[in-house]
Design a protein around this motif. Structure first.
Motif, PDB file in Angstrom:
ATOM      1  N   GLU A 176      26.596  39.159  36.255  1.00  0.00           N
ATOM      2  CA  GLU A 176      26.648  37.716  36.432  1.00  0.00           C
ATOM      3  C   GLU A 176      27.098  37.379  37.850  1.00  0.00           C
ATOM      4  N   VAL A 178      29.379  35.877  39.372  1.00  0.00           N
ATOM      5  CA  VAL A 178      30.690  35.270  39.145  1.00  0.00           C
ATOM      6  C   VAL A 178      31.801  36.183  39.650  1.00  0.00           C
ATOM      7  N   THR A 180      35.701  36.925  38.792  1.00  0.00           N
ATOM      8  CA  THR A 180      36.632  36.720  37.678  1.00  0.00           C
ATOM      9  C   THR A 180      38.056  37.003  38.132  1.00  0.00           C
ATOM     10  N   ARG A 208      35.427  32.423  37.448  1.00  0.00           N
ATOM     11  CA  ARG A 208      35.851  32.473  36.051  1.00  0.00           C
ATOM     12  C   ARG A 208      37.330  32.850  35.998  1.00  0.00           C
ATOM     13  N   SER A 273      35.001  43.056  33.374  1.00  0.00           N
ATOM     14  CA  SER A 273      34.561  43.777  34.570  1.00  0.00           C
ATOM     15  C   SER A 273      33.161  44.351  34.428  1.00  0.00           C
ATOM     16  N   THR A 276      30.928  41.258  35.796  1.00  0.00           N
ATOM     17  CA  THR A 276      31.316  40.391  36.913  1.00  0.00           C
ATOM     18  C   THR A 276      31.081  41.091  38.249  1.00  0.00           C
ATOM     19  N   LEU A 279      36.474  41.536  40.203  1.00  0.00           N
ATOM     20  CA  LEU A 279      37.614  41.145  39.384  1.00  0.00           C
ATOM     21  C   LEU A 279      38.841  41.076  40.288  1.00  0.00           C
ATOM     22  N   SER A 307      33.836  47.201  37.567  1.00  0.00           N
ATOM     23  CA  SER A 307      33.487  46.446  38.770  1.00  0.00           C
ATOM     24  C   SER A 307      34.506  46.726  39.865  1.00  0.00           C
TER      25      SER A 307
END
Length: 332
Positions: A176, A178, A180, A208, A273, A276, A279, A307
């Protein structure tokens, strides 16, 4: 900005100015190759220099037999091997348009990288490296750096090889767009949110924010007395909503999603993770109903995350001064 091909990929004898961009630890392992690729792309995105660093110590062996004494390995031979590692690493990112330099340091790897973190913008390394003359650059060293570095650190696990394109034999996972960040109400977590928001905005990603709460059993050691689960979650949600208003005020154009999840913080964040881009965690947190999200949890997440993990050391930020104006804060 000049391409790295214009700069020698091997450190020169003359002193090199302290790095101000992104520093990445190199030891020739697959883990450090993943870290290298991530760091190069991040340096290009930030338009800052990329510094490749490897460190070694000269081993000393005690002699046995009638003639007591000590023997050392030729420093020149070790240094030449380290320089070869850096040349190979530089070649792996030759197609990325970024200003690059490389240096071989003689000394303890952790000490070298920590010293460089005093001026660097970001310190990047793999989760685990290999031993040998480079001094276990990415082994136990990577565990010590996040807590003591003077700049944010990013740990890139070997499992990121597919998503970074470093392992063509494995199909890349669906990721995604994003960034996080895990929160627990501590000042460290609030600063981590600010850094995560900056990273998301700079990268054109959404943000996020996740707050994980241990599953409610009706009798938890960190609760002074049994409490109503719904009331507990409603209280936390109210404070998270206030935090969301605060961060939106500072980043009005950023797409932000806040999630309150019941589950063990390490499990929740490791799961996050998987999909994303990055993180973000603080170096340590505090107890309370958020279950000590940061601190020992940070280490747990780093050992199992899929991640890259950015660990942010707490520091004063004037943007935190107006947080209370947006509503109640999460309390320990």
């Amino acid at each position: 900005m000049s391409n790295q091909q214009e700069t020698s990929p091997v450190a020169q004898p003359d002193p090199i100015p302290a790095p101000t961009g992104i520093v990445v630890g190199i030891d020739g392992s697959e883990q450090s190759n993943c870290a290298l690729i991530w760091a190069a792309r991040e340096a290009k995105a930030r338009q800052v220099p990329l510094h490749l660093v490897t460190a070694y110590t000269v081993p000393i062996f005690a002699a046995s037999g009638l003639d007591g004494g000590y023997a050392t390995v030729d420093d020149d031979v070790i240094r030449q091997g380290a320089e070869a590692v850096l040349r190979e690493a530089a070649g792996k990112v030759s197609e990325i348009d970024v200003e690059l330099d490389a240096r071989v340091e003689n000394g303890d790897a952790a000490g070298v990288l920590l010293e460089l973190s005093e001026t660097a913008e970001l310190l990047v390394f793999g989760t685990r490296g290999r031993g040998g003359f480079i001094g276990r650059l990415l082994g136990s060293v990577s565990s010590a750096l996040p807590a003591h570095a003077q700049c944010p650190t990013v740990t890139v696990p070997l499992s990121c090889a597919a998503r970074l394109g470093a392992d063509a034999s494995v199909k890349p996972p669906v990721i995604e767009k994003v960034v996080t960040v895990g929160v627990d109400g501590s000042d460290e977590a609030r600063y981590a949110v600010l850094v995560a928001a900056e990273q998301a905005e700079r990268s054109g990603l959404s943000l996020r924010i996740i707050c994980a709460v241990h599953p409610y059993t009706g009798s938890l050691s960190w609760m002074p007395a049994p409490v109503d689960r719904d009331s507990l979650f409603a209280e936390i949600q109210e404070q998270l909503d206030a935090g969301e208003k605060w961060i939106r005020n500072h980043f009005p154009k950023l797409d932000i999603d806040v999630q309150l999840i019941e589950g063990t913080p390490v499990d929740v964040l490791v799961k996050a993770s998987e999909t994303t881009e990055l993180l973000v965690l603080g170096t340590r947190g505090r107890g309370g109903f958020a279950g000590m999200m940061l601190g020992s949890t940070t280490d747990g997440v780093r050992h199992h995350a899929k991640s890259p993990i950015m660990v942010v050391k707490d520091r004063e930020d004037p943007r935190q001064d107006d947080r209370a104006a947006f509503g109640p804060l999460l309390q320990a």
